[in-house]
Design a protein around this motif. Structure first.
Motif, PDB file in Angstrom:
ATOM      1  N   PHE A 141       7.563   1.013 -11.036  1.00 32.29           N
ATOM      2  CA  PHE A 141       8.532   1.501 -10.065  1.00 32.29           C
ATOM      3  C   PHE A 141       9.778   2.060 -10.732  1.00 32.29           C
ATOM      4  O   PHE A 141      10.403   2.997 -10.227  1.00 32.29           O
ATOM      5  N   GLU A 142      10.142   1.505 -11.905  1.00 36.68           N
ATOM      6  CA  GLU A 142      11.295   2.036 -12.639  1.00 36.68           C
ATOM      7  C   GLU A 142      11.011   3.433 -13.181  1.00 36.68           C
ATOM      8  O   GLU A 142      11.888   4.291 -13.194  1.00 36.68           O
ATOM      9  N   MET A 143       9.769   3.651 -13.638  1.00 34.74           N
ATOM     10  CA  MET A 143       9.407   4.954 -14.203  1.00 34.74           C
ATOM     11  C   MET A 143       9.033   5.965 -13.121  1.00 34.74           C
ATOM     12  O   MET A 143       9.406   7.130 -13.196  1.00 34.74           O
ATOM     13  N   GLU A 144       8.261   5.516 -12.140  1.00 36.01           N
ATOM     14  CA  GLU A 144       7.779   6.405 -11.080  1.00 36.01           C
ATOM     15  C   GLU A 144       7.945   5.718  -9.723  1.00 36.01           C
ATOM     16  O   GLU A 144       7.029   5.042  -9.248  1.00 36.01           O
ATOM     17  N   PRO A 145       9.109   5.877  -9.092  1.00 31.87           N
ATOM     18  CA  PRO A 145       9.335   5.203  -7.801  1.00 31.87           C
ATOM     19  C   PRO A 145       8.360   5.634  -6.707  1.00 31.87           C
ATOM     20  O   PRO A 145       8.212   4.928  -5.707  1.00 31.87           O
ATOM     21  N   ASP A 146       7.711   6.783  -6.883  1.00 31.08           N
ATOM     22  CA  ASP A 146       6.794   7.270  -5.850  1.00 31.08           C
ATOM     23  C   ASP A 146       5.328   7.127  -6.257  1.00 31.08           C
ATOM     24  O   ASP A 146       4.463   7.856  -5.752  1.00 31.08           O
ATOM     25  N   CYS A 147       5.029   6.183  -7.162  1.00 29.22           N
ATOM     26  CA  CYS A 147       3.648   5.972  -7.614  1.00 29.22           C
ATOM     27  C   CYS A 147       2.880   5.199  -6.536  1.00 29.22           C
ATOM     28  O   CYS A 147       3.027   3.974  -6.414  1.00 29.22           O
ATOM     29  N   SER A 148       2.078   5.893  -5.761  1.00 28.98           N
ATOM     30  CA  SER A 148       1.372   5.254  -4.647  1.00 28.98           C
ATOM     31  C   SER A 148       0.372   4.204  -5.135  1.00 28.98           C
ATOM     32  O   SER A 148       0.165   3.181  -4.476  1.00 28.98           O
ATOM     33  N   GLY A 149      -0.240   4.441  -6.319  1.00 30.96           N
ATOM     34  CA  GLY A 149      -1.224   3.496  -6.825  1.00 30.96           C
ATOM     35  C   GLY A 149      -0.665   2.108  -7.041  1.00 30.96           C
ATOM     36  O   GLY A 149      -1.313   1.106  -6.715  1.00 30.96           O
ATOM     37  N   ALA A 150       0.562   2.019  -7.557  1.00 30.02           N
ATOM     38  CA  ALA A 150       1.180   0.719  -7.801  1.00 30.02           C
ATOM     39  C   ALA A 150       1.475  -0.004  -6.491  1.00 30.02           C
ATOM     40  O   ALA A 150       1.244  -1.212  -6.363  1.00 30.02           O
ATOM     41  N   TYR A 151       1.991   0.733  -5.505  1.00 32.81           N
ATOM     42  CA  TYR A 151       2.274   0.127  -4.199  1.00 32.81           C
ATOM     43  C   TYR A 151       0.988  -0.413  -3.578  1.00 32.81           C
ATOM     44  O   TYR A 151       0.963  -1.535  -3.047  1.00 32.81           O
ATOM     45  N   VAL A 152      -0.064   0.374  -3.625  1.00 31.12           N
ATOM     46  CA  VAL A 152      -1.321  -0.021  -2.992  1.00 31.12           C
ATOM     47  C   VAL A 152      -1.931  -1.238  -3.681  1.00 31.12           C
ATOM     48  O   VAL A 152      -2.374  -2.190  -3.026  1.00 31.12           O
ATOM     49  N   LEU A 153      -1.944  -1.228  -5.019  1.00 29.52           N
ATOM     50  CA  LEU A 153      -2.512  -2.356  -5.751  1.00 29.52           C
ATOM     51  C   LEU A 153      -1.749  -3.648  -5.461  1.00 29.52           C
ATOM     52  O   LEU A 153      -2.351  -4.704  -5.219  1.00 29.52           O
ATOM     53  N   ASN A 195      -2.369  -4.717  -1.801  1.00 30.33           N
ATOM     54  CA  ASN A 195      -3.706  -5.300  -1.646  1.00 30.33           C
ATOM     55  C   ASN A 195      -3.789  -6.691  -2.264  1.00 30.33           C
ATOM     56  O   ASN A 195      -4.509  -7.568  -1.770  1.00 30.33           O
ATOM     57  N   PHE A 196      -3.064  -6.885  -3.376  1.00 31.30           N
ATOM     58  CA  PHE A 196      -3.007  -8.205  -4.011  1.00 31.30           C
ATOM     59  C   PHE A 196      -2.417  -9.218  -3.025  1.00 31.30           C
ATOM     60  O   PHE A 196      -2.987 -10.295  -2.797  1.00 31.30           O
ATOM     61  N   TYR A 197      -1.297  -8.868  -2.427  1.00 30.77           N
ATOM     62  CA  TYR A 197      -0.663  -9.762  -1.458  1.00 30.77           C
ATOM     63  C   TYR A 197      -1.584 -10.000  -0.262  1.00 30.77           C
ATOM     64  O   TYR A 197      -1.720 -11.131   0.235  1.00 30.77           O
ATOM     65  N   TRP A 250       1.298 -11.889   4.127  1.00 29.11           N
ATOM     66  CA  TRP A 250       1.521 -10.726   4.978  1.00 29.11           C
ATOM     67  C   TRP A 250       2.973 -10.279   5.007  1.00 29.11           C
ATOM     68  O   TRP A 250       3.255  -9.092   5.238  1.00 29.11           O
ATOM     69  N   ALA A 251       3.920 -11.199   4.778  1.00 31.73           N
ATOM     70  CA  ALA A 251       5.331 -10.804   4.756  1.00 31.73           C
ATOM     71  C   ALA A 251       5.596  -9.855   3.587  1.00 31.73           C
ATOM     72  O   ALA A 251       6.301  -8.835   3.736  1.00 31.73           O
ATOM     73  N   GLU A 252       5.024 -10.180   2.404  1.00 29.31           N
ATOM     74  CA  GLU A 252       5.184  -9.305   1.248  1.00 29.31           C
ATOM     75  C   GLU A 252       4.475  -7.959   1.468  1.00 29.31           C
ATOM     76  O   GLU A 252       4.945  -6.906   1.029  1.00 29.31           O
ATOM     77  N   VAL A 253       3.323  -8.011   2.151  1.00 27.41           N
ATOM     78  CA  VAL A 253       2.608  -6.770   2.466  1.00 27.41           C
ATOM     79  C   VAL A 253       3.482  -5.866   3.328  1.00 27.41           C
ATOM     80  O   VAL A 253       3.599  -4.653   3.078  1.00 27.41           O
ATOM     81  N   ALA A 254       4.116  -6.449   4.354  1.00 28.14           N
ATOM     82  CA  ALA A 254       4.990  -5.662   5.229  1.00 28.14           C
ATOM     83  C   ALA A 254       6.171  -5.087   4.457  1.00 28.14           C
ATOM     84  O   ALA A 254       6.585  -3.933   4.685  1.00 28.14           O
ATOM     85  N   LEU A 255       6.722  -5.879   3.518  1.00 32.73           N
ATOM     86  CA  LEU A 255       7.852  -5.393   2.712  1.00 32.73           C
ATOM     87  C   LEU A 255       7.444  -4.202   1.845  1.00 32.73           C
ATOM     88  O   LEU A 255       8.183  -3.209   1.753  1.00 32.73           O
ATOM     89  N   ILE A 256       6.272  -4.288   1.223  1.00 28.46           N
ATOM     90  CA  ILE A 256       5.781  -3.189   0.386  1.00 28.46           C
ATOM     91  C   ILE A 256       5.596  -1.933   1.230  1.00 28.46           C
ATOM     92  O   ILE A 256       5.973  -0.818   0.829  1.00 28.46           O
ATOM     93  N   ARG A 257       5.043  -2.101   2.429  1.00 29.54           N
ATOM     94  CA  ARG A 257       4.792  -0.932   3.285  1.00 29.54           C
ATOM     95  C   ARG A 257       6.105  -0.295   3.754  1.00 29.54           C
ATOM     96  O   ARG A 257       6.189   0.925   3.904  1.00 29.54           O
ATOM     97  N   CYS A 295     -11.533  -8.927   1.585  1.00 27.26           N
ATOM     98  CA  CYS A 295     -11.522  -7.470   1.368  1.00 27.26           C
ATOM     99  C   CYS A 295     -10.975  -6.726   2.577  1.00 27.26           C
ATOM    100  O   CYS A 295     -10.807  -5.499   2.510  1.00 27.26           O
ATOM    101  N   ALA A 296     -10.725  -7.434   3.697  1.00 23.36           N
ATOM    102  CA  ALA A 296     -10.099  -6.816   4.871  1.00 23.36           C
ATOM    103  C   ALA A 296      -8.595  -6.954   4.709  1.00 23.36           C
ATOM    104  O   ALA A 296      -8.057  -8.065   4.761  1.00 23.36           O
ATOM    105  N   LEU A 297      -7.909  -5.869   4.486  1.00 23.70           N
ATOM    106  CA  LEU A 297      -6.514  -5.907   4.049  1.00 23.70           C
ATOM    107  C   LEU A 297      -5.525  -5.718   5.186  1.00 23.70           C
ATOM    108  O   LEU A 297      -4.438  -5.166   5.011  1.00 23.70           O
ATOM    109  N   HIS A 298      -5.894  -6.197   6.386  1.00 27.99           N
ATOM    110  CA  HIS A 298      -4.998  -6.128   7.534  1.00 27.99           C
ATOM    111  C   HIS A 298      -4.933  -7.498   8.209  1.00 27.99           C
ATOM    112  O   HIS A 298      -5.930  -8.239   8.246  1.00 27.99           O
ATOM    113  N   ASP A 299      -3.773  -7.821   8.768  1.00 29.14           N
ATOM    114  CA  ASP A 299      -3.557  -9.119   9.404  1.00 29.14           C
ATOM    115  C   ASP A 299      -4.062  -9.062  10.841  1.00 29.14           C
ATOM    116  O   ASP A 299      -3.292  -8.856  11.789  1.00 29.14           O
TER     117      ASP A 299
END
Length: 747
Positions: free
Chosen positions: A571-583, A586-588, A594-601, A662-666
Motif C-alpha cells: 500500500f505504501e508503494m502502490e495505494p491502488d494495487c487491487s491485488g493486495a486489497y483483494v488478497l 479474502n484472508f479476513y 467481517w469487520a476487517e473485510v468491510a474496512l478493506i472494502r 471459500c464463500a467470501l460474503h457474510d
C-alpha cells in the motif's frame, strides 16, 4: 564476367540466386556497393537485417556471397558444351550431388572455377570430407579456391582445418584474412579472430575487414568492443554505420542505435536502404514515433529507395509497433511490391496490437491470393491463435506448415510449443519441441516454461538436464522457468539449489523477478520466515510483485501478521494495487473477520480501487464464450443451469460437501452454497458439456485463481462425466481426470 580470384558462368549465378529470393533482394538493395567485394560487407549486416525484419527463417545460400560479377569472359569454359554445363548446374541447384559429380568427372581438364563451384556444393551440404578430397585434386589452385575451401570448413564448423589451410596458402589476400576472421567470429571464437585481425598488414586491412570484426563483436554480445573498434576505424562507409547501428540495436540498446543513426546523417553519410531499415528497427523497438516519422520522410528524399521492399516492410513494422495500424495499412497499400515480407510485417503488426482475428483473416487472404508464407508468417499466425486461445485454427496452421516442411525450424517450432502449452496441450507442446532440428536456448526456455505452467516438475528437471548435456547455456529465463516449476510442484530443495547455482554464474544476473519467484517457492512451502528474510536481504528494493508473492503465501498458511506487514508495504508503494486489497480481504473473510473485510472494502472505494470481476471462458469454433459468476446472459442459460443442478446431485452422491470458507460474503449457509455452485468456471464446464462431443476434453480459461471448493468439485465432475477437464487459472494449468488433479492438490 569475373569474380574476385576466379570466374563462373552466368547461368550458375542465376541458378544459385534463385535458391534464395530474399538474398537476391538484399543484393539489389546493395547494388550501389557491388562494384567492389561484398563478402564481408554483406555478411556484416545481412543476418541482423533479416532478424530485424522478422525473416528469422530465411536461408542464406553458402556459395552466393562469393559470386560477384565483374568482367571475365566465359572462354575459360570453352571446353565444355553448353548442355553439359547446364546439366551440371541443374543437378547442383537440386542438390543432386552424385549426378553432378558424375557430370563433372566427364569434363576434360575442368577449369579451376568449376572445381570451386563443386567445393561450394559439397560444403553447403556439409559433405566436408569430399570437398577436401576434391580440393586436394585441383591441379592449379587459385586464391578463390583456397578461400572457398576455408569458407567451407568454417561453414561446417571445422575451424582447425580452416586455420591449417589458411597457414598453408602460398598467397593470402585481404579476402582470405576476412574470410577466416568472419568464420571464427560466427563460431564464437572471438579471441583468435581478434588476434588475426590485428596481425593483418595495416595497409591491407580495408573497410570490409573492419566491418566484419564489428559485426562479429555484435553477434557475440560484445557491444562495447564493437563501438570501440567503430570509433577506431580510419575510414567508414555506409555499411560500417549500418553494421554498428543494427548490432547495438539487436543487443537491446535501441536508443543508442538511434543516436548513431542521427550522427550518421549529420556526418553527411547518405543512408542506404539497409541503413534506413536499421534506423526504423531501432525506432520500432522503443516506439519512437517522432523519430520514425522523420526517417519515413527521409525515404522520400532518397529517390532510389521509396519503394524498396525491405524499407516498406520496416515502415509497416514500425507503425505497427507504435500502435498506428491505420498508417501501417496505408503504407502496405501504397507498396508496389507486396511480397511475403510486407504481408508478414502487417500480419505481425495486427498481432502486436491484439487484433488477432484480423491477423488470421489477413493470413488467409495472403494464402488465397498466392503469396507463399514463410516461417515468420506462420509464427505470427500461430501467435494470434495463441492470443485467441483457438487451438483448432492453430492445428490447421500447424498442418499447413508441415506440408511446407517448416515445422522443424527453430522459430516455428518455438511458436508451436508456446501455442500448444498456452492452450492446455502440454504433451503436444513437448512433441513439437522434439521435432525442432536445431534447438536454441529460446526453444529450450519455451518448453521448460510451458511444462512449468502445467506443473510438470519432473519433466522440467529432465529437460534441463538434457539441455546441459547438449551444451546449451541456460539464461535468466531458464531460471524463471525452473523456479516456477519448483513452486508448482513443491520442490523446495531443488529451488534452493537452482537459485544458488545461477547466483554464482557470471553469465546470469539475478533479477527482481527471480527473487519474486524464490519468495513464491518458499511461501508456498510454508517457509514464511525464510521468505520474508529473503525479501529484506535482497540487493535491490523489493517491489509490489515480491510482496504480493509473500502475501499470497500468508493466506494459504494462515499467517496474519506477516500478511498485514506485506500488505502495508504494498500500500505504501502502490495505494491502488487491487491485488493486495483483494488478497487481504479474502484472508479476513476466510476467518470470518467481517469487520476487517468491510474496512478493506471502504478503503478500496475511497481510493477508487475496483476489483477485477472473476470470469471464465471457453473458445469454441473460433468464438469465445465468457461467463461471470451466476451469469444468466447466455442464450443457453436454462440448459446450463439444468446441467449444473444435475451435476450438483451427482456430486452429493459422491460425498461432496461445499467448503464454505471459500464463500467470501457474510451471508447464510444456504446462500453461500448457492454462490459457490454458480462460480464462473462451473458455468463454463456445464456449457462445455452441452456444446462439445462426448468424451472430448473441455478446456476452461479463468482470469483469477480457482477457489479450493471449485477445485474439489471439478475433480469429481471429471469423474462423473468421464472426461478430462483442463482449467487454466491465473497461476497454472489444472488437468482434472478420474477424480484427480495434475497439481496433486498443491497450487
Amino acid at each position: 564476367m569475373s569474380i574476385e580470384g576466379g570466374s563462373v558462368m552466368n547461368d550458375s549465378v542465376q541458378s544459385l540466386n534463385a535458391a534464395s529470393s530474399s538474398m537476391c533482394l538484399f543484393l539489389v538493395a546493395l547494388s550501389s556497393y557491388t562494384k567492389t567485394r561484398i563478402l564481408a560487407h554483406s555478411y556484416a549486416v545481412l543476418p541482423m537485417l533479416l532478424l530485424s525484419r522478422g525473416l528469422k527463417g530465411t536461408r542464406i545460400p553458402f556459395g552466393l556471397p562469393f559470386i560477384i560479377t565483374t568482367n571475365v569472359s566465359t572462354s575459360s569454359f570453352s571446353t565444355n558444351s553448353f548442355n553439359t554445363k547446364h546439366l551440371l548446374f541443374h543437378y547442383l541447384n537440386n542438390r543432386s550431388l552424385e549426378e553432378a559429380r558424375a557430370i563433372f568427372d566427364q569434363i576434360p581438364s575442368p577449369h579451376v572455377s568449376l572445381y570451386t563451384i563443386m567445393l561450394h556444393a559439397y560444403a553447403h551440404n556439409r559433405r566436408l570430407r569430399e570437398a577436401i578430397d576434391l580440393f586436394h585434386s585441383i591441379p592449379s589452385k587459385d586464391v578463390v579456391s583456397w578461400n572457398s575451401m576455408i569458407k567451407g570448413c568454417l561453414y561446417c564448423g571445422d575451424y582447425v582445418t580452416a586455420r591449417k589451410l589458411f597457414d598453408e596458402m602460398p598467397h593470402r589476400t585481404v579476402v582470405s584474412w576476412t574470410t577466416l576472421i568472419d568464420g571464427l567470429l560466427r563460431l564464437g571464437i572471438v579471441e583468435e579472430a581478434e588476434t588475426l585481425f590485428w596481425a593483418m598488414n595495416p595497409m591491407e586491412r580495408d573497410v570490409a575487414a573492419w566491418n566484419a570484426m564489428i559485426h562479429g563483436y555484435c553477434s557475440n554480445g560484445r557491444v562495447d568492443d564493437a563501438l570501440r573498434l567503430f570509433h577506431q576505424m580510419p575510414s567508414r562507409d555506409v555499411i560500417s554505420w549500418s553494421s554498428i547501428i543494427a548490432g547495438i540495436d539487436h543487443n537491446g540498446k535501441s536508443e543508442h542505435a538511434l543516436l548513431l543513426f542521427r550522427h550518421m546523417v549529420a556526418s553527411g553519410v547518405c543512408p542506404s536502404s539497409v541503413g534506413l531499415v536499421c534506423g526504423l528497427s531501432a525506432a520500432s523497438k522503443i516506439s519512437a514515433l517522432r523519430v520514425g516519422i522523420q526517417i519515413h520522410c527521409s525515404v522520400f528524399k532518397l529517390c532510389d529507395w521509396p519503394f524498396d521492399e525491405f524499407v516498406s516492410a520496416s515502415l509497416i513494422t514500425f507503425y505497427g509497433s507504435c500502435r498506428q495500424m491505420e498508417t501501417a495499412c496505408r503504407v502496405f497499400g501504397e507498396a508496389l511490391c507486396k511480397n511475403v515480407v510486407a504481408w508478414t510485417a502487417l500480419l505481425t503488426g495486427y498481432g502486436f496490437n491484439d487484433r488477432h482475428q484480423e491477423a488470421l483473416e489477413l493470413f488467409g487472404e495472403m494464402i488465397r491470393i498466392g503469396v507463399v508464407p514463410n516461417e515468420s508468417s506462420f509464427t505470427s499466425a500461430l501467435n494470434s491463435c495463441c492470443g485467441l486461445e483457438d487451438i483448432e485454427r492453430g492445428k490447421v496452421i500447424h498442418a499447413a506448415a508441415v506440408k511446407m516442411g517448416l515445422e522443424a525450424g527453430g522459430y516455428m517450432g518455438g511458436s508451436l510449443v508456446v501455442m500448444y502449452s498456452k492452450c492446455g496441450y502440454v504433451t503436444d507442446a513437448v512433441y513439437a519441441f522434439k521435432g525442432i532440428n536445431v534447438k536454441s536456448v529460446v526453444s529450450w526456455n519455451s518448453v521448460i516454461v510451458g511444462c512449468a505452467q502445467h506443473g510438470c516438475g519432473m519433466w522440467v528437471l529432465a529437460l534441463f538436464n538434457q539441455m546441459l548435456r547438449e551444451m546449451v547455456g541456460p539464461d535468466g529465463i531458464t531460471l524463471t522457468g525452473l523456479l516456477s516449476a519448483c513452486s508448482r510442484s513443491g520442490m523446495l530443495q531443488k529451488a534452493r539449489c537452482f537459485f544458488r547455482y545461477f547466483g554464482q554464474k557470471r553469465s546470469v544476473s539475478l533479477t527482481i523477478e527471480h527473487y519474486a519467484s524464490m519468495v513464491d517457492v518458499l511461501g508456498r512451502c510454508g517457509e514464511l520466515k525464510e521468505a520474508e528474510a529473503l525479501v529484506m536481504s535482497m540487493p535491490m528494493k523489493a517491489n509490489s510483485m515480491v510482496w504480493l508473492a509473500l502475501l499470497s503465501a500468508c493466506r494459504k498458511h494462515s499467517n496474519l501478521h506477516v500478511a498485514e506487514r506485506a500488505a502495508n508495504q504494498i500500500f505504501e508503494m502502490e495505494p491502488d494495487c487491487s491485488g493486495a486489497y483483494v488478497l487481504l480481504s479474502n484472508f479476513y473473510a476466510s476467518t470470518s473477520r467481517w469487520a476487517e473485510v468491510a474496512l478493506i472494502r471502504r478503503k478500496m472505494k475511497h481510493n477508487g480501487v475496483v476489483k477485477q470481476p472473476g470470469s471464465s471462458w471457453l473458445t469454441l469454433k473460433g468464438r469465445k464464450h465468457e461467463f461471470l459468476s451466476a451469469d444468466r446472459s447466455h442464450p443457453l442459460t436454462e440448459k446450463i443451469y439444468q446441467k449444473l443442478e444435475w451435476l450438483g446431485v451427482k456430486l452429493k452422491e459422491l460425498g461432496y460437501v461445499p467448503d464454505q470458507q471459500c464463500a467470501l460474503h457474510d451471508v447464510e449457509t444456504e446462500q453461500k452454497e448457492e454462490m459457490l455452485s454458480y462460480h464462473s468456471e462451473r458455468l463454463v464446464i456445464a456449457f462445455g458439456l452441452l456444446s462439445t462431443v462426448e468424451g472430448s476434453t473441455i478446456t476452461v480459461m479463468k482470469n483469477l485463481r480457482v477457489c479450493g471448493d471449485c477445485h474439489n468439485a471439478i475433480k469429481l465432475m471429471a469423474k462423473i462425466v468421464d472426461r478430462e477437464i483442463v482449467v487454466r487459472d491465473s497461476s497454472r494449468f489444472h488437468h482434472f481426470r478420474n477424480g484427480i488433479c495434475s497439481c496433486g492438490d498443491y497450487w
